[in-house]
Design an enzyme around this catalytic site. Structure first.
Site, short mmCIF file in Angstrom:
data_model
loop_
_atom_site.label_atom_id
_atom_site.label_comp_id
_atom_site.label_asym_id
_atom_site.label_seq_id
_atom_site.Cartn_x
_atom_site.Cartn_y
_atom_site.Cartn_z
N GLU A 40 0.82 -1.21 0.00
CA GLU A 40 0.00 0.00 0.00
C GLU A 40 0.86 1.27 0.00
O GLU A 40 0.47 2.30 -0.53
CB GLU A 40 -0.92 0.00 1.22
CG GLU A 40 -2.02 -1.04 1.16
CD GLU A 40 -3.11 -0.64 0.19
OE1 GLU A 40 -2.86 -0.76 -1.03
OE2 GLU A 40 -4.19 -0.24 0.64
N THR B 109 -6.65 8.02 -3.68
CA THR B 109 -6.48 8.04 -2.22
C THR B 109 -5.60 9.23 -1.83
O THR B 109 -5.86 9.91 -0.83
CB THR B 109 -5.84 6.72 -1.76
OG1 THR B 109 -6.71 5.66 -2.15
CG2 THR B 109 -5.65 6.68 -0.26
N1 ATP Z 1 -2.24 -4.40 -8.08
C1 ATP Z 1 -2.83 -3.20 -8.10
N2 ATP Z 1 -4.18 -3.13 -8.09
C2 ATP Z 1 -4.80 -1.92 -8.13
N3 ATP Z 1 -4.18 -0.74 -8.20
C3 ATP Z 1 -2.82 -0.76 -8.20
C4 ATP Z 1 -2.09 -1.98 -8.14
N4 ATP Z 1 -0.78 -1.68 -8.13
C5 ATP Z 1 -0.68 -0.34 -8.20
N5 ATP Z 1 -1.91 0.22 -8.25
C6 ATP Z 1 -2.22 1.66 -8.35
O1 ATP Z 1 -2.88 2.05 -7.17
C7 ATP Z 1 -3.84 3.08 -7.44
C8 ATP Z 1 -5.17 2.65 -6.85
O2 ATP Z 1 -5.06 2.62 -5.46
P1 ATP Z 1 -6.01 3.49 -4.53
O3 ATP Z 1 -5.54 3.25 -3.15
O4 ATP Z 1 -6.07 4.90 -5.08
O5 ATP Z 1 -7.40 2.83 -4.83
P2 ATP Z 1 -8.16 1.66 -4.14
O6 ATP Z 1 -7.13 0.64 -3.78
O7 ATP Z 1 -9.31 1.22 -4.97
O8 ATP Z 1 -8.79 2.42 -2.94
P3 ATP Z 1 -9.08 2.54 -1.41
O9 ATP Z 1 -7.78 2.23 -0.72
O10 ATP Z 1 -9.53 3.95 -1.30
O11 ATP Z 1 -10.18 1.62 -1.04
C9 ATP Z 1 -3.89 3.24 -8.95
O12 ATP Z 1 -3.13 4.37 -9.29
C10 ATP Z 1 -3.21 1.99 -9.47
O13 ATP Z 1 -2.55 2.19 -10.69
N1 HSE Z 2 -8.08 5.00 5.47
C1 HSE Z 2 -7.70 5.26 4.12
C2 HSE Z 2 -8.32 4.21 3.23
C3 HSE Z 2 -8.04 4.40 1.78
O1 HSE Z 2 -6.89 3.73 1.39
C4 HSE Z 2 -8.21 6.63 3.74
O2 HSE Z 2 -9.40 6.88 3.95
O3 HSE Z 2 -7.45 7.45 3.24
#
Ligand code: ATP
Ligand code: HSE
Length: 292
Positions: free
Chosen positions: A120, A169
Site C-alpha cells: 500500500e 487516495t
Molecule cells: N495491483 C494493483 N491493483 C490496483 N491498483 C494498483 C495496483 N498496483 C498499483 N496500483 C495503483 O494504485 C492506485 C489505486 O489505489 P487506490 O488506493 O487509489 O485505490 P483503491 O485501492 O481502490 O482504494 P481505497 O484504498 O480507497 O479503497 C492506482 O493508481 C493503481 O494504478
Molecule cells: N483509510 C484510508 C483508506 C483508503 O486507502 C483513507 O481513507 O485514506
C-alpha cells in the site's frame, strides 16, 4: 503455481478513519504466482489498462520484495482501481498469501498484514493497513499502529455503489482536516463504539448509526459528484446508514437482509440524477483471502 483470492474491502466506515475496515463477500482479485529468478507482473480484468506492470510501481512487487519471493505474478482484477473498495489492497493481500505459500515462508495471517501494507505504501506513500487487514483476515477489523489488527466475525448485509468517477487516495487524504474539536472527538468516539457493538451483535441498526462521522466524511463528500442525493436515496430505500467507502468514490450502505436490491437501485438512480453512471454490488461482510 499457487492461486489466491482476496476480497474487496471498505475502510473507515465513517467514524473509524484509518482504523476500521470490513471484507466484502464480492468483488475480489485473483492472483497466481510461479517461482521466477526475478519478479514480473501481468494484469488482466477490471481497469487493467490503468495498473502498472513495473514491479516498482505495482503493490505486488513490493510484497514480493518484502517476502524475498521473486515470481511471475498474474493479477486478475475483479476490484476496479481507485474505487474506494481496496483494489490495491486486494492484490497485495492475495499476493502475500500466495507467495507465502509458494515459498513456504510460514507466516500466519496476522504476520502478513504489515507485509501487504508495504504494498500500500507504493500507492499512497504510507503503509496503512485498514484495507489489507480485512482483506487478509475477513470480517470487521480494527487496526492500531502499535498493536497489529483485531478481527471480529459479523453477519451484515451491504450495498457498495461504485460511480464512474475517479478519486485517488492521495487526493482524498489531502482534504482531511489537520485537527478536530473536542465536541467532534466526543461524537466520533460515541459513533465508533456504537459501530463496534453493532458489529459484535451483527446489528445493522447500531452499525448504521455508528457510521456517522462529523470530521472526515463531510470533507470528502464534496469530491464525489451526487453524494448527498445518493445518500438520501439509500436511506429512503431502507438503508440503516450510509458513508463514503474508503477514500471514495464508492458509497457504502448498511441494511437489513432483504433490502439490498431496492437500495442498490436507489443508489444507481441517485448517481444517474447527478449525471454519473454507476454500478452497485449487493454484498455482505465476508471472509478473508483464501488459497484456491
Ligand atoms: N495491483 C494493483 N491493483 C490496483 N491498483 C494498483 C495496483 N498496483 C498499483 N496500483 C495503483 O494504485 C492506485 C489505486 O489505489 P487506490 O488506493 O487509489 O485505490 P483503491 O485501492 O481502490 O482504494 P481505497 O484504498 O480507497 O479503497 C492506482 O493508481 C493503481 O494504478
Ligand atoms: N483509510 C484510508 C483508506 C483508503 O486507502 C483513507 O481513507 O485514506
Amino acid at each position: 503455481m499457487v492461486t489466491a483470492r482476496a476480497p474487496a474491502t471498505s475502510a473507515n466506515l465513517g467514524s473509524g478513519f484509518d482504523t476500521f475496515g470490513v471484507a466484502l463477500s464480492h468483488p475480489a482479485d485473483t492472483v497466481s504466482v510461479e517461482r521466477a529468478a526475478e519478479t514480473t507482473i501481468e494484469v488482466t480484468g477490471a481497469g487493467a489498462d490503468f495498473i502498472p506492470t513495473d514491479p516498482e510501481k505495482n503493490v505486488v512487487g513490493a510484497v514480493a520484495d518484502a517476502l524475498e519471493a521473486p515470481a511471475h505474478i498474474h493479477i486478475d482484477k475483479g476490484v476496479r482501481p481507485s474505487s474506494g473498495l481496496g483494489s490495491s489492497a486486494a492484490s497485495a493481500a492475495a499476493a502475500a498469501v500466495a507467495l507465502n505459500e509458494l515459498y513456504d515462508r510460514g507466516y500466519g495471517r496476522h504476520d502478513l498484514v504489515p507485509v501487504a501494507a508495504e504494498g500500500e505504501a507504493v500507492v499512497s506513500g504510507e503503509a496503512h493497513a485498514d484495507n489489507v487487514a480485512p482483506a487478509l483476515l475477513g470480517g470487521f477489523t480494527i487496526v492500531r499502529s502499535d498493536d497489529g489488527a483485531t478481527s471480529v466475525e459479523t453477519n451484515l448485509s451491504l450495498v457498495a455503489c461504485l460511480p464512474e468517477v475517479v478519486v485517488s487516495t492521495r487526493d482524498a487524504r489531502g482534504v482531511v482536516p489537520d485537527s478536530v474539536s473536542m465536541a467532534d472527538h466526543v461524537e466520533t468516539v460515541g459513533n465508533a463504539a456504537t459501530l463496534t457493538a453493532g458489529m459484535c451483535r451483527s446489528d445493522p441498526r447500531l452499525v448504521g448509526r455508528g457510521l456517522d462521522d462529523p470530521v472526515v466524511t463531510p470533507a470528502r463528500a464534496d469530491l464525489i459528484t451526487g453524494y448527498a442525493g445518493v445518500r438520501e436515496a439509500a436511506l429512503a430505500a431502507g438503508a440503516t446508514g450510509v458513508t463514503v467507502s474508503g477514500a471514495g468514490p464508492s458509497v457504502l450502505a448498511v441494511c437489513e437482509p432483504g433490502r439490498r436490491r431496492a437500495i442498490a437501485s436507489a443508489m444507481v438512480e441517485g448517481f444517474a440524477d447527478a449525471g454519473v453512471g454507476a454500478r452497485a454490488y449487493q454484498t455482505a461482510v465476508g471472509d478473508g483471502t483464501r488459497v484456491l
